[in-house]
Motif scaffolding. Structure first.
Motif, PDB file in Angstrom:
ATOM      1  N   ILE A 358      35.070  44.129  43.310  1.00 50.89           N
ATOM      2  CA  ILE A 358      34.474  44.181  44.641  1.00 50.89           C
ATOM      3  C   ILE A 358      34.554  45.618  45.131  1.00 50.89           C
ATOM      4  CG2 ILE A 358      34.759  43.427  47.050  1.00 50.89           C
ATOM      5  CD1 ILE A 358      35.819  40.748  45.852  1.00 50.89           C
ATOM      6  N   SER A 359      33.428  46.160  45.569  1.00 50.75           N
ATOM      7  CA  SER A 359      33.365  47.554  45.990  1.00 50.75           C
ATOM      8  C   SER A 359      34.374  47.824  47.100  1.00 50.75           C
ATOM      9  CB  SER A 359      31.956  47.889  46.489  1.00 50.75           C
ATOM     10  OG  SER A 359      31.839  49.252  46.792  1.00 50.75           O
ATOM     11  N   GLY A 360      35.102  48.934  46.972  1.00 49.76           N
ATOM     12  CA  GLY A 360      36.107  49.304  47.954  1.00 49.76           C
ATOM     13  C   GLY A 360      37.518  48.956  47.559  1.00 49.76           C
ATOM     14  N   LEU A 361      37.692  48.058  46.559  1.00 49.98           N
ATOM     15  CA  LEU A 361      39.021  47.746  46.047  1.00 49.98           C
ATOM     16  C   LEU A 361      39.375  48.726  44.928  1.00 49.98           C
ATOM     17  CD1 LEU A 361      38.962  43.841  45.984  1.00 49.98           C
ATOM     18  CD2 LEU A 361      39.926  45.351  47.733  1.00 49.98           C
ATOM     19  N   PRO A 362      40.665  49.015  44.743  1.00 49.78           N
ATOM     20  CA  PRO A 362      41.033  50.081  43.808  1.00 49.78           C
ATOM     21  C   PRO A 362      41.023  49.701  42.343  1.00 49.78           C
ATOM     22  CG  PRO A 362      42.983  49.235  44.925  1.00 49.78           C
ATOM     23  CD  PRO A 362      41.808  48.581  45.578  1.00 49.78           C
ATOM     24  N   ALA A 363      41.049  48.410  42.009  1.00 53.75           N
ATOM     25  CA  ALA A 363      41.153  48.036  40.593  1.00 53.75           C
ATOM     26  C   ALA A 363      40.335  46.785  40.315  1.00 53.75           C
ATOM     27  CB  ALA A 363      42.613  47.801  40.202  1.00 53.75           C
ATOM     28  N   ALA A 364      39.757  46.738  39.111  1.00 51.88           N
ATOM     29  CA  ALA A 364      38.985  45.579  38.685  1.00 51.88           C
ATOM     30  C   ALA A 364      39.909  44.422  38.310  1.00 51.88           C
ATOM     31  CB  ALA A 364      38.106  45.953  37.486  1.00 51.88           C
ATOM     32  N   SER A 365      39.350  43.228  38.350  1.00 56.74           N
ATOM     33  CA  SER A 365      40.062  42.046  37.882  1.00 56.74           C
ATOM     34  C   SER A 365      40.145  42.057  36.356  1.00 56.74           C
ATOM     35  CB  SER A 365      39.334  40.791  38.357  1.00 56.74           C
ATOM     36  OG  SER A 365      39.890  39.631  37.785  1.00 56.74           O
ATOM     37  N   THR A 366      41.163  41.419  35.823  1.00 60.12           N
ATOM     38  CA  THR A 366      41.249  41.238  34.370  1.00 60.12           C
ATOM     39  C   THR A 366      40.497  40.000  33.910  1.00 60.12           C
ATOM     40  OG1 THR A 366      43.354  40.083  34.671  1.00 60.12           O
ATOM     41  CG2 THR A 366      43.453  42.454  34.171  1.00 60.12           C
ATOM     42  N   THR A 367      39.838  39.320  34.846  1.00 61.35           N
ATOM     43  CA  THR A 367      39.026  38.149  34.554  1.00 61.35           C
ATOM     44  C   THR A 367      37.608  38.390  35.067  1.00 61.35           C
ATOM     45  OG1 THR A 367      39.304  36.922  36.630  1.00 61.35           O
ATOM     46  CG2 THR A 367      41.113  36.797  35.026  1.00 61.35           C
ATOM     47  N   PRO A 368      36.680  37.482  34.805  1.00 63.63           N
ATOM     48  CA  PRO A 368      35.322  37.648  35.317  1.00 63.63           C
ATOM     49  C   PRO A 368      35.183  37.353  36.812  1.00 63.63           C
ATOM     50  CG  PRO A 368      35.325  36.322  33.310  1.00 63.63           C
ATOM     51  CD  PRO A 368      36.742  36.415  33.766  1.00 63.63           C
TER      52      PRO A 368
END
Length: 381
Positions: A358-368
């Motif tokens: 999600i734009s604005g969060l610092p890290a991607a999820s490790t899931t879809p």
């Protein structure tokens, strides 16, 4: 929105010239909240977030009446984090906007400096991202079409026409400022909108050209530097949208396409990957379809809901994203708003080694999948 305004009226004569009335306005936004995310880099997270809707800022804008319908104008706008006081936009003092120009009621406005492009000017108001009805966290994946203003255009000259019976148009050119390579890191855009009664239609185009061999800008004095979402030899964004308002309800549809050639990378800030997400130098495409609506439940409540589907083509993968956004906001006053908003994003990866982000969060999820919920306070002055 109430403004704090200092108005200076100076009359008299100097060398036969009279000084006309001038004004300077101080304005800004402070937006802070607490966000829960189900998965960032494999962990659920509670954190204070700055700018879930609009990143915090303050600015000065002013004008001087030159007579005959002509004004001198300027804007200096700073972006900062209210969570820690740090400057945004790569540490620039006035990283959001910085320009000076002339505005004519008859002929339009021309400005020079660091400015927004025509896609932001004409399509941005039709999407929930970049507005008070969702903002940063509602952006399309990677903010690939820049509707959330991830980057501005340096060294730019911009023209905006007067509003003629609801029709307005504009264009921008950002110089490379490279004496030996005129097209290396330049940008140009144009757009238009037409409003009639409760209907508004708009369309816009933006192109950025760069000479790149790695995921870094080779001409740092050019139109973009330090805040670009993508590293690509050529980036083109175009789109169109329509808005319909009736009574307390407004609904919009926005379509945009972003096409990259010689695509070498996605920035760390938007990919949610430390060091950025590398691409293989081929082409990439993002087609975004957004439908949204907002409803005023009698002052002071508003509800905004949006859905975005994005088809992608990245390297050999054909991912697609679906994101649902909901915001409920309550006005404590004309300038102070409490809001609760949530976002859910799902990515069909097609082998792409990247989770939902999600734009604005610092890290991607490790899931879809990624879910965020924010309780925030937004104050304007």
């Amino acid at each position: 929105m109430k403004k704090m305004t200092a108005a200076l009226a100076v009359t008299g004569a100097f060398a036969g010239h009279a000084y006309a009335q001038s004004s300077v306005t101080l304005y800004g936004i402070i937006d802070e909240g607490i966000t829960y995310t189900n998965n960032q880099a494999g962990h659920s997270t509670w954190q204070e977030t700055d700018g879930a809707i609009n990143t915090s800022r303050f600015g000065l804008r002013g004008n001087e009446d030159l007579g005959g319908g002509l004004q001198a104008i300027f804007r200096l706008e700073n972006g900062f984090s209210a969570a820690n006081g740090n400057l945004r936009q790569g540490g620039r003092l006035f990283g959001r906007q910085a320009y000076v120009g002339l505005a004519s009621s008859q002929f339009g406005t021309i400005t020079l400096g660091r400015q927004y492009d025509s896609v932001v000017d004409y399509l941005g108001p039709l999407a929930l991202t970049g507005t008070q009805y969702g903002g940063t966290f509602f952006a399309h994946p990677f903010d690939n079409d820049n509707l959330d203003n991830d980057f501005r255009v340096n060294n730019s000259v911009k023209f905006q026409s007067p509003n003629f019976r609801g029709l307005q148009a504009g264009a921008l050119y950002g110089f490379s400022n490279d004496a030996g390579d005129f097209a290396n890191n330049r940008a140009y855009s144009f757009g238009a909108s037409y409003a009639f009664k409760g209907v508004t239609v708009a369309a816009a185009y933006l192109q950025i050209n760069q000479n790149l061999t790695t995921a870094s800008i080779s001409n740092t004095n050019g139109a973009l530097n330090g805040d670009a979402t993508f590293f690509a030899g050529r980036q083109r964004i175009w789109g169109a949208g329509v808005k319909y308002s009736f009574g307390p309800f407004t609904t919009d549809f926005v379509y945009t396409t972003t096409l990259l050639n010689n695509a070498l990378g996605i920035s760390a800030g938007e990919s949610g990957v430390s060091g950025g997400f590398g691409l293989n130098g081929g082409s990439a495409r993002f087609n975004n379809y957004e439908v949204n609506g907002r409803y005023t439940l009698g002052s002071p409540w508003t509800i905004a809901v949006g859905y975005v589907h994005t088809d992608g083509s990245i390297d050999a993968a054909r991912p697609h994203w679906d994101q649902v956004n909901v915001q409920a906001a309550y006005l404590l006053s004309v300038r102070t708003q409490v809001y609760l908003q949530t976002e859910y994003q799902h990515i069909a990866q097609d082998g792409l080694p990247l989770g939902a982000i999600i734009s604005g969060l610092p890290a991607a999820s490790t899931t879809p999948n990624q879910v965020a919920v924010t309780l925030g306070l937004r104050h304007t002055f």
